[in-house]
Design an enzyme around this catalytic site. Structure first.
Site, mmCIF file in Angstrom:
data_model
loop_
_atom_site.group_PDB
_atom_site.id
_atom_site.type_symbol
_atom_site.label_atom_id
_atom_site.label_comp_id
_atom_site.label_asym_id
_atom_site.label_seq_id
_atom_site.Cartn_x
_atom_site.Cartn_y
_atom_site.Cartn_z
ATOM 1 N N ASP A 329 0.654 -1.196 0.051
ATOM 2 C CA ASP A 329 0.178 0.038 0.048
ATOM 3 C C ASP A 329 0.749 1.483 0.010
ATOM 4 O O ASP A 329 1.987 1.170 0.406
ATOM 5 C CB ASP A 329 -0.698 0.019 1.260
ATOM 6 C CG ASP A 329 -1.858 -0.904 1.409
ATOM 7 O OD1 ASP A 329 -2.054 -1.522 0.440
ATOM 8 O OD2 ASP A 329 -2.375 -1.257 2.648
ATOM 9 N N ASP A 633 -4.899 -3.795 4.787
ATOM 10 C CA ASP A 633 -5.537 -3.031 6.306
ATOM 11 C C ASP A 633 -7.113 -3.279 6.245
ATOM 12 O O ASP A 633 -7.592 -3.542 7.235
ATOM 13 C CB ASP A 633 -5.183 -1.609 6.146
ATOM 14 C CG ASP A 633 -5.262 -0.758 5.066
ATOM 15 O OD1 ASP A 633 -6.209 -1.320 4.317
ATOM 16 O OD2 ASP A 633 -4.579 0.127 4.892
ATOM 17 N N ASP A 637 -9.436 -6.658 2.082
ATOM 18 C CA ASP A 637 -8.181 -7.048 1.714
ATOM 19 C C ASP A 637 -7.731 -8.257 2.145
ATOM 20 O O ASP A 637 -6.843 -9.193 1.607
ATOM 21 C CB ASP A 637 -7.055 -6.253 2.394
ATOM 22 C CG ASP A 637 -6.882 -4.665 1.588
ATOM 23 O OD1 ASP A 637 -7.319 -4.699 0.612
ATOM 24 O OD2 ASP A 637 -6.466 -3.764 2.246
HETATM 25 P P1 ATP Z 1 -3.508 2.994 -0.079
HETATM 26 O O1 ATP Z 1 -3.930 1.816 -0.461
HETATM 27 O O2 ATP Z 1 -2.142 2.906 -0.737
HETATM 28 O O3 ATP Z 1 -3.342 3.187 1.468
HETATM 29 P P2 ATP Z 1 -5.039 5.210 -0.266
HETATM 30 O O4 ATP Z 1 -5.000 5.217 1.347
HETATM 31 O O5 ATP Z 1 -4.596 6.617 -0.659
HETATM 32 O O6 ATP Z 1 -4.000 4.281 -0.582
HETATM 33 P P3 ATP Z 1 -7.901 4.749 0.037
HETATM 34 O O7 ATP Z 1 -7.700 5.060 1.327
HETATM 35 O O8 ATP Z 1 -8.646 3.765 -0.674
HETATM 36 O O9 ATP Z 1 -6.437 4.576 -0.714
HETATM 37 O O10 ATP Z 1 -8.103 6.197 -0.863
HETATM 38 C C1 ATP Z 1 -8.517 6.400 -2.075
HETATM 39 C C2 ATP Z 1 -9.020 7.550 -2.394
HETATM 40 O O11 ATP Z 1 -10.416 7.970 -1.458
HETATM 41 C C3 ATP Z 1 -8.022 8.896 -1.890
HETATM 42 O O12 ATP Z 1 -7.264 9.257 -3.100
HETATM 43 C C4 ATP Z 1 -9.084 9.841 -1.434
HETATM 44 O O13 ATP Z 1 -9.360 10.672 -2.875
HETATM 45 C C5 ATP Z 1 -10.380 9.275 -1.128
HETATM 46 N N1 ATP Z 1 -10.434 9.317 0.465
HETATM 47 C C6 ATP Z 1 -9.487 8.847 1.268
HETATM 48 N N2 ATP Z 1 -9.733 8.798 2.517
HETATM 49 C C7 ATP Z 1 -10.881 9.406 2.286
HETATM 50 C C8 ATP Z 1 -12.009 9.669 3.512
HETATM 51 N N3 ATP Z 1 -11.973 9.485 4.761
HETATM 52 N N4 ATP Z 1 -13.299 10.337 3.093
HETATM 53 C C9 ATP Z 1 -13.443 10.692 1.753
HETATM 54 N N5 ATP Z 1 -12.546 10.299 0.903
HETATM 55 C C10 ATP Z 1 -11.540 9.611 1.011
#
Ligand code: ATP
Length: 896
Positions: A329, A633, A637
């Site tokens: 990730d 996480d 997954d």
């Molecule tokens: P990784 O999988 O590498 O941890 P990540 O944390 O960026 O990546 P996600 O958490 O799935 O992946 O987030 C994807 C997208 O969703 C982000 O790029 C953001 O635009 C949106 N996002 C993340 N957190 C929130 C939230 N708390 N509320 C609304 N949108 C969110």
């Protein structure tokens, strides 16, 4: 408090009054008081085997049976010394096994409790994370997807809650929960208003009242959950066990043949030959090997735990050494997860936001001019939505601003404060009525807020997702039709700087709407307020770790939910995927498996990927013969973590569901911990190989010497008791030293070990034969030479015994490195344990040679300085031979 009301049959009100508690939870003092009454919320640990049982178990071993039987026979024959020595050897073997097993168990025990579960509760009306062991009846617990239910709960508020109750009912299909009471005779699986300890929340959110903890829970009653118990076994261990058994049979046959030949062909005394056969059996069978491997694995696991990687399944330690791809990730693993909004874009302008971290101090700057936020209505609206559509909590502690909850949301809270908004005031003006929490699948979060007069849905999430739901955009003088091209351009531009993107929108709804459904979002017609760009810098140590993986022949692939451009930019900073294309989840979705297999090894950055893409990616890579480690996480997954060769869950931000599916849990969520674990895994495997390479030839050498003497009708260079002595001395000392062998330099410069590689390769067999022969040459050669020049049999035998032991000591040094030379300071002095063991062994040999009692027992005798010099020269053959061989290997660049 009544102990056993039928909670599922009571209304939630009755449950609260029975447990004398409220919807906003217990007070801290009352929780503490209850904890004293009920005890901690954990299941009693299964009774452990006592030391006596463990000791007795060591006797349950074919070799020990043989030795005990022979002790009886020798006693009948009246050979009391032999009988005593055989019993001594039995005792030594049993004690070593006992101590090693104890150490291995202690090592595993010490990490067992490192994986404690947490629970989110309401106490004094405040949301808190506590150790699940501190839950008491009457607590109010908040559940969300991925949580393991920490105690038996009577649910009183649910939001699309689905729970998988396989741990309890065996049914793996998730059950939809509600809050209505059910009939008193309803079986466990039909009690929809209950959530039982040990089951998994796979979807939704809920609040529940703790009605039973610890052994009072349904799970406690059936007392079945021993999930954390490690079984001390791995494929390698089983392979060695099988090999050991075969070897034992071969040795027994050989020994029987030697006995027959010695007695009937050479006409030796049958009783004498019998005792020799026993001694031969004892010295030739590598009985200590499985125990040493077990302890090495256990110590390795403990070492990894110290480096913050907790191994939940032992075989993972072996697999780690052959990992060829690590899929990781991004957020929090490769990056620091310390988010700060750096850029805000509204329809008519964009602002750079100053300030670092969560400290809510900073300005909004546009065209090099600082603006006053409350004079910029579109900016204020955006900040407000970011504040309201938010589950995080920002607070000051010890003069530091901290976030509870998702760091992305923390960054938005800081932004709102910088924008001059107060969370308390906004919460009063816009009380929350309902919400849809963020999930990686749908990539947005929405809340319904308002009063009797006005109600609005606030929405935030990934820009692509939000843009398609918007029809308008907020402007200075109200709103206008959305200009998607403008927003897409701004989004790409911001993402290319490596910023994480979020779009924020809102829509007014009728004042009678009091709940939020997906259809409310999917119906669209939102007004876009703007975009925010959040910086999340890469971890310094991750950059190093990625480099290290590359030199170790391991590919690092980033699979992130983030925007393709953000992922590409962050990847470039980390050294992942430079010059290679980025593949998005949408592109993966339209590929069939064959196509995916073709491209999967060409791409290092996968963006906007969802958990189901992760699973397909693992499968595609495995189809390309890769050994895949995969991080995760979320609850979704879990399938990918299970499928991967090494599933790695995040200890900090990971859900319980992910942890349960994983082989390894990273306490600190840090990518560099993974590469450390790989290094450690490789080192453990190396040490196992080294121990095997040490033990087999030393056993083999002793056996060949005696068998050769019998076959060639030579005088026996070792008497049976002397063979047993050598076996005891070296088993007690030398064989243990390699368990503590430090990691070899350059271990991360080699390619991964092919997973199908058997432990006993041709090289191994060659090395075993070579060293055995060198030992034979030194010992038997010197013995025969001494007899030839007229030395007494006693002296020659004492010398022969010493040559074997000294030869083993020399070989121990050489065994420290598989291929590298040990003829340098580091090689000779680098492992304290080798020196200690060699010291102890030397002392025992001096006693053997000079102590009158031992002389009497073993027939040894004092030696001259010249004799010692010859012993050392003959013994050093093993070191010289194996170093010469390693030099050859290095020259030919052969890896073993
Ligand atoms: P990784 O999988 O590498 O941890 P990540 O944390 O960026 O990546 P996600 O958490 O799935 O992946 O987030 C994807 C997208 O969703 C982000 O790029 C953001 O635009 C949106 N996002 C993340 N957190 C929130 C939230 N708390 N509320 C609304 N949108 C969110």
């Amino acid at each position: 408090m009544n102990d056993t009301p039928l909670w599922h049959n009571l209304s939630d009100k009755d449950c609260f009054s029975t447990l004398e508690t409220q919807r906003h939870g217990l007070s801290q003092p009352s929780a503490q008081q209850r904890l004293q009454q009920t005890g901690p919320n954990c299941l009693p640990t299964p009774p452990k085997q006592g030391p006596i049982t463990r000791l007795l178990r060591q006797f349950h071993n074919i070799l020990i049976y043989i030795m005990l039987a022979s002790a009886v026979v020798t006693a009948f024959l009246g050979h009391w010394v032999d009988c005593g020595v055989i019993l001594g050897a039995v005792l030594v073997n049993v004690l070593i096994g006992f101590i090693q097993e104890g150490k291995a168990e202690a090592a595993l025990e010490s990490i067992r409790n490192m994986l404690t579960s947490h629970a989110t509760v309401l106490r004094d009306g405040q949301r808190q994370e506590i150790d699940a062991r501190h839950l008491v009846p009457g607590d109010v617990v908040l559940l969300s997807s991925g949580d393991k239910v920490p105690a038996d709960l009577r649910l009183f508020q649910v939001h699309n809650l689905r729970i998988e109750e396989a741990a309890l009912t065996g049914e793996s299909l998730a059950v939809e929960k509600s809050i209505e009471p059910v009939a008193d005779e309803a079986p466990l699986g039909d009690r929809y208003c209950m959530a039982y300890s040990g089951t998994l929340v796979v979807y939704g959110q809920a609040r529940g009242l703790v009605v039973a903890t610890g052994s009072q829970t349904e799970l406690g009653k059936i007392n079945s959950l021993l999930a954390n118990v490690q079984v001390l076994s791995t494929p390698l261990l089983r392979q060695i066990d099988r090999f050991g058994r075969w070897l034992a049979v071969i040795i027994l046959l050989l020994v029987a043949a030697t006995f027959a030949l010695g007695t009937f062909w050479r006409g030796n005394d049958a009783a004498e030959m019998f005792i020799m056969s026993v001694a031969l059996t004892a010295s030739a069978i590598p009985e200590g090997l499985p125990a040493i491997i077990t302890i090495m694995l256990a110590l390795g696991v403990q070492q990894m735990a110290k480096q913050r990687a907790i191994v939940r399944r032992l075989p993972a330690v072996e697999t780690l050494g052959s990992v060829t791809v690590i899929c990781t990730d991004k957020t929090g693993t490769l990056t620091r997860n310390e988010m700060t909004v750096q850029r805000v874009i509204v329809s008519e302008s964009s602002y750079e936001v100053t300030g670092i971290g969560y400290l809510p101090m900073g300005n909004f700057v546009t065209h090099q001019q600082t603006v006053v936020p409350d004079q910029q209505p579109p900016l204020t609206d955006l900040c407000r939505a970011a504040l309201i559509c938010n589950d995080g909590r920002l607070f000051e502690q010890h003069q530091q601003w901290c976030v509870e909850g998702d760091p992305t949301e923390g960054a938005l809270l800081t932004l709102a404060r910088k924008g001059g908004l107060s969370p308390e005031t906004e919460a009063q003006l816009w009380p929350r009525l309902d919400s849809i929490p963020f999930e990686s699948e749908h990539r947005f979060m929405a809340t319904l807020n308002g009063t009797k007069q006005v109600r609005r849905i606030f929405l935030k999430g990934a820009p692509e997702r939000i843009l398609e739901l918007c029809s308008h955009q907020r402007t200075l003088c109200g709103q206008q039709i959305l200009e998607p091209d403008y927003w897409r351009r701004m989004a790409t531009d911001t993402a290319a700087r490596g910023l994480r993107l979020l779009a924020i929108a809102e829509k007014s709804v009728t004042s009678d709407q009091d709940s939020l459904a997906f259809s409310d979002i999917e119906s669209g017609d939102f007004t876009l307020l703007g975009l925010v760009g959040i910086i999340d810098p890469p971890r310094e140590e991750a950059i190093q770790a990625v480099k290290e993986c590359h030199t170790a022949g391991i590919q690092v692939k980033m699979i992130t939910g983030d925007h393709a451009e953000t992922a590409r930019a962050i990847g470039a900073q980390l050294g992942i995927g430079q010059g290679k294309p980025v593949l998005t989840g949408a592109e993966i979705s339209v590929m069939d498996d064959a196509k995916l297999r073709q491209v999967v090894m060409e791409v290092d950055v996968f963006a906007r990927a969802s958990p189901e893409h992760k699973l397909r990616l693992v499968e595609a890579m495995q189809a390309c013969h890769q050994v895949v480690a995969m991080t995760g996480d979320g609850v979704n997954d879990a399938p990918a973590l299970k499928r991967a060769d090494v599933g790695i869950a995040m200890g900090h931000k990971g859900t319980e569901a992910a942890k349960e599916a994983a082989d390894i849990v990273l306490v600190d969520d840090n990518f560099s911990t993974i590469s450390n674990a790989v290094r450690e895994g490789r080192a453990i495997y190396d040490n196992l190989k080294k121990s095997i390479l040490f033990i087999l030839p030393t056993n083999g050498g002793q056996a060949i010497i005696v068998i050769a003497a019998i076959l060639f009708e030579l005088a026996l260079p070792l008497t049976p008791v002397q063979v047993l002595w050598v076996n005891m001395v070296t088993a007690c000392t030398l064989a243990l030293a390699l368990a503590a062998e430090p990691i070899e330099r350059g271990i991360m410069h080699r390619p991964p070990r092919p997973p199908s590689e058997p432990i006993l390769t041709g090289f191994f067999i060659w090395r075993v034969v070579m060293v055995s022969l060198l030992m034979t040459l030194g010992s038997l050669g010197l013995f025969l030479w001494e007899l030839h020049i007229g030395t007494s049999l006693e002296v020659a035998r004492t010398m022969a015994v010493n040559v074997i032991v000294v030869g083993e000591m020399f070989y121990l040094f050489s065994s420290r490195y598989l291929v590298a030379s040990v003829l340098n300071w580091q090689g000779l002095l680098g492992n304290r344990w080798v020196l200690i063991c060699v010291g102890a062994c030397t002392l025992l040999q001096v006693l053997y040679t000079y102590h009158p009692t031992l002389q009497q027992l073993f027939g040894s005798t004092a030696l001259s300085g010249w004799a010692w010099l010859q012993i050392i020269l003959a013994g050093s053959l093993t070191l010289l031979g194996s170093e010469l061989e390693k030099w050859q290997l290095r020259r030919r660049k052969v890896s073993v």
